[in-house]
Design an enzyme around this catalytic site. Structure first.
Site, PDB file in Angstrom:
ATOM      1  N   ILE A  31      19.730  34.846 -57.908  1.00  0.00           N
ATOM      2  CA  ILE A  31      19.607  35.516 -56.615  1.00  0.00           C
ATOM      3  C   ILE A  31      20.529  34.821 -55.616  1.00  0.00           C
ATOM      4  CG2 ILE A  31      18.020  36.078 -54.742  1.00  0.00           C
ATOM      5  CD1 ILE A  31      15.744  35.974 -56.826  1.00  0.00           C
ATOM      6  N   ASP A  32      21.471  35.578 -55.044  1.00  0.00           N
ATOM      7  CA  ASP A  32      22.374  34.987 -54.052  1.00  0.00           C
ATOM      8  C   ASP A  32      21.828  35.205 -52.640  1.00  0.00           C
ATOM      9  OD1 ASP A  32      23.070  37.580 -53.174  1.00  0.00           O
ATOM     10  OD2 ASP A  32      24.882  37.630 -54.402  1.00  0.00           O
ATOM     11  N   SER A  33      22.557  34.732 -51.649  1.00  0.00           N
ATOM     12  CA  SER A  33      22.057  34.766 -50.269  1.00  0.00           C
ATOM     13  C   SER A  33      21.836  36.189 -49.760  1.00  0.00           C
ATOM     14  CB  SER A  33      23.001  34.005 -49.336  1.00  0.00           C
ATOM     15  OG  SER A  33      24.293  34.572 -49.375  1.00  0.00           O
ATOM     16  N   ASP A  35      20.985  38.771 -51.661  1.00  0.00           N
ATOM     17  CA  ASP A  35      19.768  39.213 -52.343  1.00  0.00           C
ATOM     18  C   ASP A  35      18.536  38.632 -51.664  1.00  0.00           C
ATOM     19  OD1 ASP A  35      21.242  40.551 -54.360  1.00  0.00           O
ATOM     20  OD2 ASP A  35      21.324  38.743 -55.596  1.00  0.00           O
ATOM     21  N   ILE A  36      18.607  37.350 -51.314  1.00  0.00           N
ATOM     22  CA  ILE A  36      17.471  36.692 -50.661  1.00  0.00           C
ATOM     23  C   ILE A  36      17.154  37.386 -49.340  1.00  0.00           C
ATOM     24  CG2 ILE A  36      16.742  34.576 -49.477  1.00  0.00           C
ATOM     25  CD1 ILE A  36      18.133  33.013 -51.755  1.00  0.00           C
TER      26      ILE A  36
END
Length: 71
Positions: A31-33, A35-36
């Site tokens: 999960i990348d930023s 996605d977060i």
């Protein structure tokens, strides 16, 4: 709450919730930023709270504890 978080993340990632561990970092889950940010908005709606993400809130366990302490 953690089970619901696992379901939400699993759905977002297209995985089975049983494969999501609550003590694994979001980064290690893939999960990348961006996605977060999207997941946090969904969780704010789901749990009726405001979430201020930080470096310390990097697992489902930490996020659930944050929400419980800031309701």
């Amino acid at each position: 709450m953690k089970d619901r978080m696992k379901e939400m993340i699993a759905e977002y990632l297209g995985k089975d919730a049983a494969t999501i561990a609550t003590n694994v970092t979001f980064t290690d889950m893939g999960i990348d930023s961006l996605d977060i940010a999207e997941l946090v908005m969904q969780m704010e709606d789901e749990f009726g709270c405001s979430i201020e993400m930080s470096q310390e809130i990097n697992t489902i366990d930490a996020l659930a504890e944050y929400i419980e302490n800031n309701k």
